[in-house]
Design an enzyme around this catalytic site. Structure first.
Site, PDB file in Angstrom:
ATOM      1  N   TRP A  10       0.818  -1.232   0.000  1.00 22.12           N
ATOM      2  CA  TRP A  10       0.000   0.000   0.000  1.00 22.12           C
ATOM      3  C   TRP A  10       0.843   1.270   0.000  1.00 22.12           C
ATOM      4  O   TRP A  10       0.308   2.364  -0.173  1.00 22.12           O
ATOM      5  CB  TRP A  10      -0.916   0.025   1.230  1.00 22.12           C
ATOM      6  CG  TRP A  10      -1.925  -1.074   1.268  1.00 22.12           C
ATOM      7  CD1 TRP A  10      -2.151  -2.025   0.309  1.00 22.12           C
ATOM      8  CD2 TRP A  10      -2.860  -1.346   2.331  1.00 22.12           C
ATOM      9  NE1 TRP A  10      -3.162  -2.874   0.706  1.00 22.12           N
ATOM     10  CE2 TRP A  10      -3.613  -2.467   1.949  1.00 22.12           C
ATOM     11  CE3 TRP A  10      -3.122  -0.755   3.564  1.00 22.12           C
ATOM     12  CZ2 TRP A  10      -4.615  -3.007   2.748  1.00 22.12           C
ATOM     13  CZ3 TRP A  10      -4.115  -1.286   4.364  1.00 22.12           C
ATOM     14  CH2 TRP A  10      -4.854  -2.401   3.963  1.00 22.12           C
ATOM     15  N   GLU A  96      11.778   2.494  -3.616  1.00 24.20           N
ATOM     16  CA  GLU A  96      11.503   3.821  -3.024  1.00 24.20           C
ATOM     17  C   GLU A  96      12.362   4.044  -1.780  1.00 24.20           C
ATOM     18  O   GLU A  96      12.770   5.167  -1.486  1.00 24.20           O
ATOM     19  CB  GLU A  96       9.993   3.950  -2.736  1.00 24.20           C
ATOM     20  CG  GLU A  96       9.228   4.146  -4.040  1.00 24.20           C
ATOM     21  CD  GLU A  96       7.865   3.476  -4.096  1.00 24.20           C
ATOM     22  OE1 GLU A  96       7.288   3.189  -3.036  1.00 24.20           O
ATOM     23  OE2 GLU A  96       7.390   3.222  -5.221  1.00 24.20           O
ATOM     24  N   SER A 212       3.553  -2.014 -11.981  1.00 18.33           N
ATOM     25  CA  SER A 212       2.329  -1.832 -12.774  1.00 18.33           C
ATOM     26  C   SER A 212       1.578  -3.134 -13.058  1.00 18.33           C
ATOM     27  O   SER A 212       1.051  -3.333 -14.152  1.00 18.33           O
ATOM     28  CB  SER A 212       2.632  -1.084 -14.080  1.00 18.33           C
ATOM     29  OG  SER A 212       3.138   0.213 -13.780  1.00 18.33           O
TER      30      SER A 212
HETATM   31  P1  13P Z   1       2.827  -0.247  -8.829  1.00 14.07           P
HETATM   32  O1  13P Z   1       2.065  -1.559  -8.899  1.00 14.07           O
HETATM   33  O2  13P Z   1       1.978   0.894  -8.376  1.00 14.07           O
HETATM   34  O3  13P Z   1       3.578   0.006 -10.094  1.00 14.07           O
HETATM   35  O4  13P Z   1       3.925  -0.429  -7.671  1.00 14.07           O
HETATM   36  C1  13P Z   1       4.758  -1.544  -7.692  1.00 14.07           C
HETATM   37  C2  13P Z   1       5.498  -1.614  -6.414  1.00 14.07           C
HETATM   38  O5  13P Z   1       6.371  -0.805  -6.155  1.00 14.07           O
HETATM   39  C3  13P Z   1       5.141  -2.673  -5.464  1.00 14.07           C
HETATM   40  O6  13P Z   1       6.054  -2.759  -4.436  1.00 14.07           O
END
Ligand code: 13P
Length: 250
Positions: A10, A96, A212
């Site tokens: 999340w 991140e 994604s």
């Molecule tokens: P998204 O599915 O929003 O691209 O994010 C992927 C993610 O970083 C899951 O840890």
């Protein structure tokens, strides 16, 4: 046989009530836990409350932790705290964390060791930047992150590790790696695990894909024998889309 594993990350979304509502809707949708392992990685503050709506088979992951036992580390959370709140997994090395918060492979490795020593399962995230893919060093980058992240992780500890391959250029961008690209990287990762450990460990380790993932591409991704699951960001924030992803097997 590797059991598929799908976790909703999340990130910094959902307060406690919103999180509980989402979890209730998903748990009530009768996902077949014989077919897949699945669960959630909510923000720290919601973990304890969300645990109340889960069973023993669900995955409840933290999105990060610190590597010391306790002490003067303002703002940090320890492995023991996560366990006492109900976590059985922790995500470490997410892109991140690496790129916004400056986590290094060395810090991530210390966290991996601490989490495993404390009995948590680890989802170790790895993945290349777009510039690294364009320079054709994506494999080198990912395998280096794995070697450094798993330094000191021995043959028995590796069984509690899941690798998540998340190409940074595919995260939150709507761009998914093609099944072939993901498959190629997953194969390289598995061969690397065979070199670091042995064939048996390589055969058994689960390698998830993240970036994604959505209802429209999950079936195609999961049709690859090399892709053992998904770490889902944006599409895990709505019950409808996450349920469709979890029921990819139908
Ligand atoms: P998204 O599915 O929003 O691209 O994010 C992927 C993610 O970083 C899951 O840890």
């Amino acid at each position: 046989m590797r059991k598929p594993l799908i976790v909703g990350n999340w990130k910094m979304n959902k307060d406690i009530k919103e999180g509980v509502d989402l979890v209730k809707a998903i748990v009530n949708s009768k996902i077949d836990q014989e077919k897949i392992d699945y669960g959630f990685a909510p923000p720290f503050v919601s973990i304890y409350e969300i645990k109340k709506y889960l069973n023993e088979k669900h995955i409840l992951a933290a999105q990060n932790m610190f590597y010391e036992d306790s002490g003067a580390y303002t703002g940090e959370v320890s492995a023991d705290m996560l366990i006492s709140a109900g976590c059985n997994f922790v995500i470490l090395g997410h892109s991140e964390r690496r790129h916004i918060f400056g986590e290094t492979d060395d810090m991530i490795n210390k966290k991996v060791i601490q989490a495993l020593n404390k009995g948590l399962n680890v989802i170790l995230c790895v993945g290349e930047l777009l510039s690294e893919r364009e320079a054709q060093c994506e494999e080198e980058t990912v395998l280096r992150q794995i070697s450094l992240g798993l330094k000191g992780v021995d043959n028995s500890m590796i069984e509690k590790v899941v690798i998540a391959y998340e190409p940074v250029w595919a995260i939150g961008t709507g761009k998914t790696a093609s099944k072939d690209d993901a498959e190629k990287m997953h194969k390289s990762i598995r061969n690397h695990i065979a070199k670091l450990y042995d064939e048996d460990k390589a055969k058994n380790i689960r390698i998830m894909y993240g970036g994604s993932v959505k209802p429209e591409n999950i079936k195609e991704l999961m049709s690859s024998e090399e892709i053992d699951g998904a770490l889902v960001g944006g599409a895990s924030l709505k019950a409808e889309s996450f349920i469709q992803i979890l029921k990819y097997y139908e």
